[in-house]
Design a protein around this motif. Structure first.
Motif, PDB file in Angstrom:
ATOM      1  N   ALA A 154      24.357  71.757 110.524  1.00  0.00           N
ATOM      2  CA  ALA A 154      23.909  72.681 111.564  1.00  0.00           C
ATOM      3  C   ALA A 154      22.622  72.194 112.222  1.00  0.00           C
ATOM      4  N   ALA A 155      21.694  71.683 111.417  1.00  0.00           N
ATOM      5  CA  ALA A 155      20.391  71.285 111.979  1.00  0.00           C
ATOM      6  C   ALA A 155      20.574  70.214 113.041  1.00  0.00           C
ATOM      7  N   LEU A 156      21.442  69.244 112.770  1.00  0.00           N
ATOM      8  CA  LEU A 156      21.712  68.199 113.765  1.00  0.00           C
ATOM      9  C   LEU A 156      22.289  68.814 115.033  1.00  0.00           C
ATOM     10  N   GLY A 157      23.233  69.737 114.863  1.00  0.00           N
ATOM     11  CA  GLY A 157      23.870  70.350 116.023  1.00  0.00           C
ATOM     12  C   GLY A 157      22.890  71.144 116.866  1.00  0.00           C
ATOM     13  N   PHE A 199      28.878  75.920 114.023  1.00  0.00           N
ATOM     14  CA  PHE A 199      27.992  75.477 112.943  1.00  0.00           C
ATOM     15  C   PHE A 199      28.482  76.026 111.611  1.00  0.00           C
ATOM     16  N   PHE A 200      28.379  75.216 110.574  1.00  0.00           N
ATOM     17  CA  PHE A 200      28.613  75.699 109.226  1.00  0.00           C
ATOM     18  C   PHE A 200      27.260  75.922 108.566  1.00  0.00           C
ATOM     19  N   ALA A 201      27.036  77.138 108.077  1.00  0.00           N
ATOM     20  CA  ALA A 201      25.759  77.469 107.446  1.00  0.00           C
ATOM     21  C   ALA A 201      25.781  76.946 106.023  1.00  0.00           C
ATOM     22  N   GLY A 202      25.310  75.740 105.837  1.00  0.00           N
ATOM     23  CA  GLY A 202      25.438  75.197 104.501  1.00  0.00           C
ATOM     24  C   GLY A 202      24.370  74.231 104.075  1.00  0.00           C
ATOM     25  N   GLY A 203      23.241  74.245 104.690  1.00  0.00           N
ATOM     26  CA  GLY A 203      22.226  73.294 104.262  1.00  0.00           C
ATOM     27  C   GLY A 203      20.874  73.681 104.810  1.00  0.00           C
ATOM     28  N   TYR A 204      19.879  72.890 104.453  1.00  0.00           N
ATOM     29  CA  TYR A 204      18.517  73.196 104.863  1.00  0.00           C
ATOM     30  C   TYR A 204      18.354  72.932 106.361  1.00  0.00           C
ATOM     31  N   VAL A 205      17.797  73.880 107.067  1.00  0.00           N
ATOM     32  CA  VAL A 205      17.512  73.714 108.496  1.00  0.00           C
ATOM     33  C   VAL A 205      16.002  73.592 108.665  1.00  0.00           C
ATOM     34  N   PRO A 206      15.530  72.416 109.101  1.00  0.00           N
ATOM     35  CA  PRO A 206      14.077  72.212 109.238  1.00  0.00           C
ATOM     36  C   PRO A 206      13.450  73.207 110.209  1.00  0.00           C
ATOM     37  N   LEU A 225      28.266  80.167 120.530  1.00  0.00           N
ATOM     38  CA  LEU A 225      28.223  79.661 119.158  1.00  0.00           C
ATOM     39  C   LEU A 225      29.234  80.371 118.270  1.00  0.00           C
ATOM     40  N   LEU A 226      29.811  79.598 117.368  1.00  0.00           N
ATOM     41  CA  LEU A 226      30.568  80.172 116.256  1.00  0.00           C
ATOM     42  C   LEU A 226      29.876  79.710 114.982  1.00  0.00           C
ATOM     43  N   PHE A 227      29.450  80.655 114.167  1.00  0.00           N
ATOM     44  CA  PHE A 227      28.613  80.355 112.995  1.00  0.00           C
ATOM     45  C   PHE A 227      29.403  80.744 111.748  1.00  0.00           C
ATOM     46  N   LEU A 228      29.666  79.773 110.906  1.00  0.00           N
ATOM     47  CA  LEU A 228      30.567  79.965 109.767  1.00  0.00           C
ATOM     48  C   LEU A 228      29.761  79.987 108.470  1.00  0.00           C
ATOM     49  N   LEU A 229      29.943  81.040 107.707  1.00  0.00           N
ATOM     50  CA  LEU A 229      29.142  81.247 106.495  1.00  0.00           C
ATOM     51  C   LEU A 229      30.056  81.505 105.305  1.00  0.00           C
ATOM     52  N   GLN A 230      29.799  80.806 104.194  1.00  0.00           N
ATOM     53  CA  GLN A 230      30.463  81.166 102.934  1.00  0.00           C
ATOM     54  C   GLN A 230      29.559  82.160 102.200  1.00  0.00           C
ATOM     55  N   TRP A 231      30.117  83.347 101.965  1.00  0.00           N
ATOM     56  CA  TRP A 231      29.350  84.511 101.507  1.00  0.00           C
ATOM     57  C   TRP A 231      28.700  84.295 100.148  1.00  0.00           C
ATOM     58  N   ASP A 232      29.309  83.442  99.326  1.00  0.00           N
ATOM     59  CA  ASP A 232      28.838  83.264  97.938  1.00  0.00           C
ATOM     60  C   ASP A 232      28.423  81.812  97.689  1.00  0.00           C
ATOM     61  N   ASP A 233      27.848  81.196  98.715  1.00  0.00           N
ATOM     62  CA  ASP A 233      27.422  79.800  98.655  1.00  0.00           C
ATOM     63  C   ASP A 233      26.091  79.754  97.914  1.00  0.00           C
ATOM     64  N   THR A 234      26.144  79.409  96.637  1.00  0.00           N
ATOM     65  CA  THR A 234      24.951  79.546  95.800  1.00  0.00           C
ATOM     66  C   THR A 234      23.812  78.630  96.248  1.00  0.00           C
ATOM     67  N   THR A 253      29.096  84.376 117.529  1.00  0.00           N
ATOM     68  CA  THR A 253      30.001  85.052 116.599  1.00  0.00           C
ATOM     69  C   THR A 253      29.770  84.492 115.207  1.00  0.00           C
ATOM     70  N   LEU A 254      29.706  85.385 114.239  1.00  0.00           N
ATOM     71  CA  LEU A 254      29.585  85.004 112.829  1.00  0.00           C
ATOM     72  C   LEU A 254      30.923  85.229 112.138  1.00  0.00           C
ATOM     73  N   HIS A 255      31.403  84.230 111.429  1.00  0.00           N
ATOM     74  CA  HIS A 255      32.547  84.414 110.528  1.00  0.00           C
ATOM     75  C   HIS A 255      32.062  84.154 109.103  1.00  0.00           C
ATOM     76  N   ALA A 256      32.225  85.132 108.238  1.00  0.00           N
ATOM     77  CA  ALA A 256      31.843  84.953 106.840  1.00  0.00           C
ATOM     78  C   ALA A 256      33.050  85.210 105.957  1.00  0.00           C
ATOM     79  N   ASN A 257      33.229  84.367 104.960  1.00  0.00           N
ATOM     80  CA  ASN A 257      34.338  84.524 104.027  1.00  0.00           C
ATOM     81  C   ASN A 257      33.849  84.481 102.598  1.00  0.00           C
ATOM     82  N   VAL A 258      34.565  85.201 101.748  1.00  0.00           N
ATOM     83  CA  VAL A 258      34.290  85.193 100.318  1.00  0.00           C
ATOM     84  C   VAL A 258      34.418  83.773  99.775  1.00  0.00           C
TER      85      VAL A 258
END
Lengths: 250, 250
Positions: free
Chosen positions: A148-151, A166-173, A187-196, A216-221
């Motif tokens: 996501a940060a690169l994008g 964007f996939f919400a899955g890492g550190y964003v500076p 934007l379409l922002f994709l989040l895994q709800w239980d991404d530890t 738009t946010l899409h979040a999945n279990v």
């Protein structure tokens, strides 16, 4: 840009490995039977620690290409299989030690990922120019990425990018968290709800901060790698709406 | 069940008004050209304060029917144009007064909406039985609704409901917040990110509490009535995956 190998897959998709200077990349284009005329281009990135040959990336890329896109990815500096600089290796080692010791890691992530974004952007932009010079590929351009940060940075500096997933899955500076506020493309922002490994509230805050009116946010279990298959279809429909003529009405 | 009127629309959809005892309802079914064999059934509800003739509901219903569904809605007790009981009118007046005075309203919402759900459920279940007895309509059944609390209760007590789409837009009584934890059917949960009448954190907490392994959140920028049109398509694809044969693979 030098094409170094090519392979035609069963689904008709043509996969071409290329290099542009020091940058290795892959370009996927659909079989002849998909539409006609020039193809919209999708820049597809991956978690910055994984190589572009990772099967999850290549599966997403081929699926997207088969839907009528030119799709490209690269291994930028310090990413994938590229030789890593000493500074990068030190930052990684510091981060690993801190994680093992249970110490705070935000500043170390900042020191690692911040420069990676800075170094990756010129390579992605050079490849973007080279790809748009190829026959049969045209703008507008979309970004679809696990990084996501690169994008965020690419979309902030490159007006030819008109939509981004964007996939919400890492550190964003910090710099990209600031740039996010000024991003107004759809934007379409994709989040895994239980991404530890990815604090949920931080991801929701990032989504909240984007400046546009079409987000738009899409979040999945499930955890980091548990994104359901239908999100790949949803992602393509998002691109269709913004990159294909008549897509918004289709 | 008595059909009281019927109308064929330009898109082929047949709209039939019906009554079942005291309950008025509407049933939409597709034109002849959509598939063959019995139709899966979608129960489509609305914000409990609005009548089933509200244009946003009827537009959603017709769109969904044209995709190959039997779609039904009713005005349950104290909803829509039904005569309201004295107790209901008192609860509404108390709530209005408290809102105007800026007083806490949660307990008043509880007193208003809790009994509405209790009273609505038997009517919806009776209609469900009557609809499934009609030729050409069969289970499984889906729920798609602006009234999340009703859908939670219906899905909790009615095993023929195998998938549900909820709009996060109103007060969910305590009983349904508890029932949500035990719901394990696939869910699509739709949230308007800037819905001033619907606290965002409360909606996210409700999404978090659902017990199933297949739950998806879609959130979009904008207020209560600003849901983008493409969510209607996404909602139908969600129903397709769970209510149509081969839908999960399509």
């Amino acid at each position: 840009m030098q094409i170094t190998s090519e392979q035609r897959h069963d689904d008709g998709v043509l996969e071409r490995a290329f290099t542009l200077g020091e940058t290795p990349g892959t370009l996927w284009t659909p079989g002849e039977n998909v539409g006609s005329g020039p193809l919209p281009l999708v820049l597809m990135s991956h978690n910055n620690g994984l190589p572009m040959a990772d099967p999850r990336l290549t599966a997403r890329a081929r699926y997207t290409a088969a839907r009528g896109y030119a799709v490209a990815t690269i291994d930028a500096a310090d990413c994938g299989d590229r030789p890593r600089t000493a500074a990068h290796e030190r930052a990684r080692a510091d981060l690993r030690r801190a994680m093992e010791a249970g110490e705070p890691v935000d500043e170390l992530f900042e020191s690692l990922v911040g420069p990676m974004v800075e170094n990756a952007v010129p390579e992605w932009l050079a490849v973007l120019d080279a790809l748009l010079a190829l026959p049969g590929i045209h703008g507008p351009v979309g970004y679809s990425g696990g990084w996501a940060a690169l994008g965020i940075r690419l979309a902030a500096v490159e007006p030819r990018i008109v939509a981004a997933g964007f996939f919400a899955g890492g550190y964003v500076p910090r710099a990209q968290r600031e740039e996010a506020r000024r991003l107004t493309i759809p934007l379409l922002f994709l989040l895994q709800w239980d991404d530890t490994g990815n604090p949920r509230q931080r991801a929701l805050d990032l989504f909240d901060s984007f400046g546009g009116e079409q987000k738009t946010l899409h979040a999945n279990v499930g955890g980091h790698t548990g994104t359901p298959w239908f999100e790949l279809e949803d992602g393509c429909r998002f691109l269709d709406r913004h990159l294909k003529e008549g897509g918004a009405a289709a």
